[in-house]
Enzyme design. Structure first.
Site, mmCIF file in Angstrom:
data_model
loop_
_atom_site.group_PDB
_atom_site.id
_atom_site.type_symbol
_atom_site.label_atom_id
_atom_site.label_comp_id
_atom_site.label_asym_id
_atom_site.label_seq_id
_atom_site.Cartn_x
_atom_site.Cartn_y
_atom_site.Cartn_z
ATOM 1 N N LYS A 64 0.584 -0.772 0.121
ATOM 2 C CA LYS A 64 0.234 -0.695 -0.011
ATOM 3 C C LYS A 64 0.870 1.730 -0.033
ATOM 4 C CE LYS A 64 -0.362 -0.144 4.866
ATOM 5 N NZ LYS A 64 -0.692 -0.802 6.068
ATOM 6 N N ARG A 158 -11.047 -0.378 14.797
ATOM 7 C CA ARG A 158 -10.910 0.171 13.964
ATOM 8 C C ARG A 158 -11.810 -0.490 12.882
ATOM 9 N NH1 ARG A 158 -4.735 0.904 10.934
ATOM 10 N NH2 ARG A 158 -5.285 -1.422 10.585
ATOM 11 N N HIS A 186 -6.242 -8.337 13.419
ATOM 12 C CA HIS A 186 -5.237 -6.834 13.455
ATOM 13 C C HIS A 186 -5.023 -6.233 14.972
ATOM 14 C CE1 HIS A 186 -2.225 -4.386 11.264
ATOM 15 N NE2 HIS A 186 -2.578 -3.089 12.009
ATOM 16 N N ARG A 245 1.094 -10.641 7.172
ATOM 17 C CA ARG A 245 1.129 -9.731 6.399
ATOM 18 C C ARG A 245 2.327 -8.324 6.771
ATOM 19 N NH1 ARG A 245 -4.020 -9.569 9.366
ATOM 20 N NH2 ARG A 245 -3.556 -8.046 10.054
ATOM 21 N N TYR A 291 14.135 31.107 5.324
ATOM 22 C CA TYR A 291 12.675 31.497 5.870
ATOM 23 C C TYR A 291 13.167 32.405 7.351
ATOM 24 C CZ TYR A 291 10.531 30.492 0.885
ATOM 25 O OH TYR A 291 10.277 30.404 -0.253
ATOM 26 N N CYS A 339 12.656 24.274 2.970
ATOM 27 C CA CYS A 339 12.319 25.346 1.894
ATOM 28 C C CYS A 339 11.178 23.868 1.296
ATOM 29 C CB CYS A 339 12.443 25.931 1.152
ATOM 30 S SG CYS A 339 13.901 26.731 1.949
ATOM 31 N N MET A 340 10.519 24.096 0.876
ATOM 32 C CA MET A 340 9.517 23.096 0.241
ATOM 33 C C MET A 340 9.714 22.528 -1.280
ATOM 34 S SD MET A 340 5.896 23.814 -2.994
ATOM 35 C CE MET A 340 5.062 24.060 -1.411
ATOM 36 N N ASP A 341 11.775 23.105 -1.887
ATOM 37 C CA ASP A 341 12.516 22.112 -2.500
ATOM 38 C C ASP A 341 14.048 22.274 -2.867
ATOM 39 O OD1 ASP A 341 9.705 21.904 -4.275
ATOM 40 O OD2 ASP A 341 10.372 24.398 -4.685
HETATM 41 C C1 LIG Z 1 -0.212 -2.088 6.859
HETATM 42 C C2 LIG Z 1 -1.217 -3.003 7.480
HETATM 43 C C3 LIG Z 1 -0.390 -4.108 7.665
HETATM 44 C C4 LIG Z 1 1.577 -3.717 7.605
HETATM 45 O O1 LIG Z 1 1.546 -3.654 8.821
HETATM 46 P P1 LIG Z 1 3.410 -3.106 9.028
HETATM 47 O O2 LIG Z 1 3.047 -3.034 10.194
HETATM 48 O O3 LIG Z 1 3.545 -2.170 8.002
HETATM 49 O O4 LIG Z 1 4.232 -4.553 8.745
HETATM 50 C C5 LIG Z 1 -0.284 -5.121 8.009
HETATM 51 N N1 LIG Z 1 -2.287 -5.297 8.102
HETATM 52 C C6 LIG Z 1 -2.799 -4.622 7.682
HETATM 53 C C7 LIG Z 1 -4.281 -4.772 8.219
HETATM 54 C C8 LIG Z 1 -3.044 -3.352 7.431
HETATM 55 O O5 LIG Z 1 -3.083 -2.082 7.603
#
Ligand SMILES: *Cc1c(COP(=O)(O)O)cnc(C)c1O
Length: 399
Positions: A64, A158, A186, A245, A291, A339-341
Site C-alpha cells: 500500500k 478500527r 489486526h 501481512r 525563511y 523549504c519546499m524544494d
Molecule cells: C498496513 C497494514 C499491515 C502492514 O503493517 P506493517 O506494520 O507495515 O507490517 C498489515 N495489516 C494491516 C491491516 C494493515 O493495515
C-alpha cells in the site's frame, strides 16, 4: 488551396504523433533528488522473513501507499518475479493500478470499498475486506460473486466485525455472492514487549481463536487465517496462520530505532534517499539563512544548498539542526528552515564540497550511515510515515 491541404495534413500527422505516443519508462537523471531502491536487499528480506514463518504459512506482502514510498508497480513486479504471489493494498485504486500493470497473484484490499464498486472488484480480480456485517450484506446484494476476507475486531476498534458477534459472522459465510477466502484480525500493540501490552495481545488472540472455534463447531470450514503484521511476526513468531501481512519489515526497517523484538532477523534497508549540491556560499558571522531568518551564523561559515525539500518528503520538522545529511562521508547539519524544494546545510568543516556532489539523507556514505529509523525519530514519527510520504517528484532508481 494546396497550402491549406498541406496545413491540415500537418495537423493530422501532429495529432497522430501525439495520440500514438505511449508512455515509456521515464529516463532517470539523478541530478536533483532521488530514491535508490536496492532490490537485492528486498530479495534478501523476503528470504529472511520466509525462513521465519511456520510451515504452511505464506508471506502476504503489503504494498500500500506506493509500497511505502518504494514504488508499488516496480516492487510488486520484482516480488512477482521472485515468486511472491500474495499482495495487500489499502484501496481499490491501488489494487486496480497493480492489475493494470500486470501484477499476478491475489490482491487483498485491506480498507473499506464502497459496495457500488463490486463490478471493478470482479473485473480486476481483487479480494475485498469485509469491514463489518452490514458491509457484507451490501457487498452480497450485487448479483455477482466476489472474493472476500472477513475482518474481525478483537480490540483494535478500527475495522472489523466485533468478535463477540459469532451469529452475524456465521451469516457472512452464508452469503451466496461472497466467496470467503480469508478471516483475519489486526493486533494493536504487537510492537510492545511490555507486560500489559503482551497481556492485551494475548486477549486479542484468545478472542480470535475462540471465534474460530465457534465457527468450526457450527460446521463452517475455515478459510485462510491471518493475524500478524511486521511486529506480529517479530514478537509472536509461533502463531499458526496461513499468511502474515508484512509491510515495514519487508522494506528492511523497524518503525522506531532500538525496538527490542523477540526475534531480530538481519533485515537490510531497501531505500536510500539522495540529492545534490546545487550551490555553495559563504555566510559571514551575524548573517541569517533561509525563511524566517531562523538561522544566524555565529561565525563565518560555508553552506551548501541541496535540491530536496519537504515536497519531496523530507519532514520540515528536521529544520534547524534537528536533521543531518551525509556528504563526503561526514555528517552535516541542516540549518534554517527546510523549504519546499530545497534545504541548506553547514559544510564549514567539510572540505572540497562542490556543486554536483551527492548528499545522502537516508543511507550510507563512506563509513557513516543515517538510517530511516534515525530520521523518523528525529522528526517525531515512525519510518512507516516517513517512507510512505516520500514525494512523487523524487526519481526512483532500481538497483
Ligand atoms: C498496513 C497494514 C499491515 C502492514 O503493517 P506493517 O506494520 O507495515 O507490517 C498489515 N495489516 C494491516 C491491516 C494493515 O493495515
Amino acid at each position: 488551396m494546396k497550402e491549406k491541404r498541406e496545413y491540415s495534413m500537418a495537423i493530422a500527422s501532429a495529432l497522430r504523433r501525439k495520440t500514438k505516443k505511449v508512455p515509456v519508462l521515464e529516463q532517470v537523471h539523478m541530478d536533483r533528488a532521488w530514491a535508490e531502491i536496492h532490490l537485492t536487499n528486498l530479495d534478501h528480506n523476503v528470504k529472511v522473513l520466509c525462513d521465519m514463518l511456520p510451515n504452511g504459512c505464506e508471506l502476504m506482502v503489503v504494498v500500500k501507499a506506493n509500497a511505502y514510498g518504494h514504488g508499488d508497480v516496480e516492487v510488486a513486479r520484482y516480488l512477482n518475479r521472485i515468486g511472491v504471489s500474495s499482495f495487500a493494498v489499502a484501496t481499490i485504486e491501488e489494487g486496480i493500478r497493480l492489475r493494470t500493470y500486470g501484477i499476478k497473484g491475489s490482491i487483498l484490499i485491506l480498507g473499506y470499498t464502497d459496495p457500488q464498486r463490486v463490478p471493478e472488484l470482479i473485473r480486476y480480480c481483487l479480494s475485498q475486506t469485509v469491514v463489518d456485517y452490514k458491509h457484507a450484506k451490501q457487498l452480497n446484494a450485487s448479483d455477482q460473486q466476489i472474493s472476500v476476507h472477513i475482518k474481525i475486531d478483537t480490540g483494535m476498534h478500527r475495522l472489523g466485525e466485533c468478535c463477540n458477534n459469532a451469529v452475524e459472522i456465521e451469516s457472512i459465510f452464508q452469503c451466496h455472492n461472497l466467496k470467503v477466502c480469508g478471516i483475519y484480525t489486526h493486533l494493536c500493540v504487537a510492537d510492545s514487549t511490555q507486560e500489559d501490552d503482551v497481556a492485551f495481545t494475548k486477549e486479542q488472540l484468545n478472542h480470535f481463536y475462540t471465534l474460530l472455534e465457534q465457527l468450526k463447531q457450527h460446521q463452517i470450514s475455515l478459510p485462510k487465517i491471518h493475524i500478524q503484521s511486521s511486529y506480529g511476526i517479530l514478537n509472536y513468531p509461533e502463531l499458526q496462520c496461513s499468511y502474515v501481512r508484512i509491510g515495514i519489515a519487508l522494506y528492511g526497517v523497524f518503525s522506531t530505532p532500538g525496538n527490542k523484538t523477540k526475534i531480530q532477523p538481519e533485515l537490510r534497508p531497501v531505500l536510500s534517499l539522495k540529492t545534490r549540491v546545487v550551490l555553495i556560499r559563504q555566510i559571514a558571522a551575524g548573517e541569517s539563512v533561509g525563511y524566517g531568518r531562523a538561522f544566524y551564523a555565529s561565525r563565518n561559515i560555508r553552506i551548501a544548498v541541496l535540491s530536496i525539500g519537504y515536497a519531496d518528503g523530507v519532514p520540515r520538522s528536521l529544520s534547524c539542526v534537528r536533521g543531518k545529511v551525509l556528504i563526503h562521508g561526514c555528517r552535516a547539519p541542516i540549518i534554517g528552515r527546510i523549504c519546499m524544494d530545497q534545504l541548506m546545510i553547514d559544510i564549514t568543516d567539510i572540505h572540497d564540497v562542490k556543486r554536483g556532489d551527492i548528499a545522502t539523507l537516508i543511507g550510507e556514505d563512506g563509513s557513516e550511515v543515517i538510517t530511516a529509523e534515525e530520521v523518523a525519530a528525529a522528526s517525531e514519527t515512525i519510518t512507516n510515515e516517513l517512507l510512505s510520504r516520500l514525494g512523487n517528484r523524487l526519481e526512483k532508481v532500481y538497483l
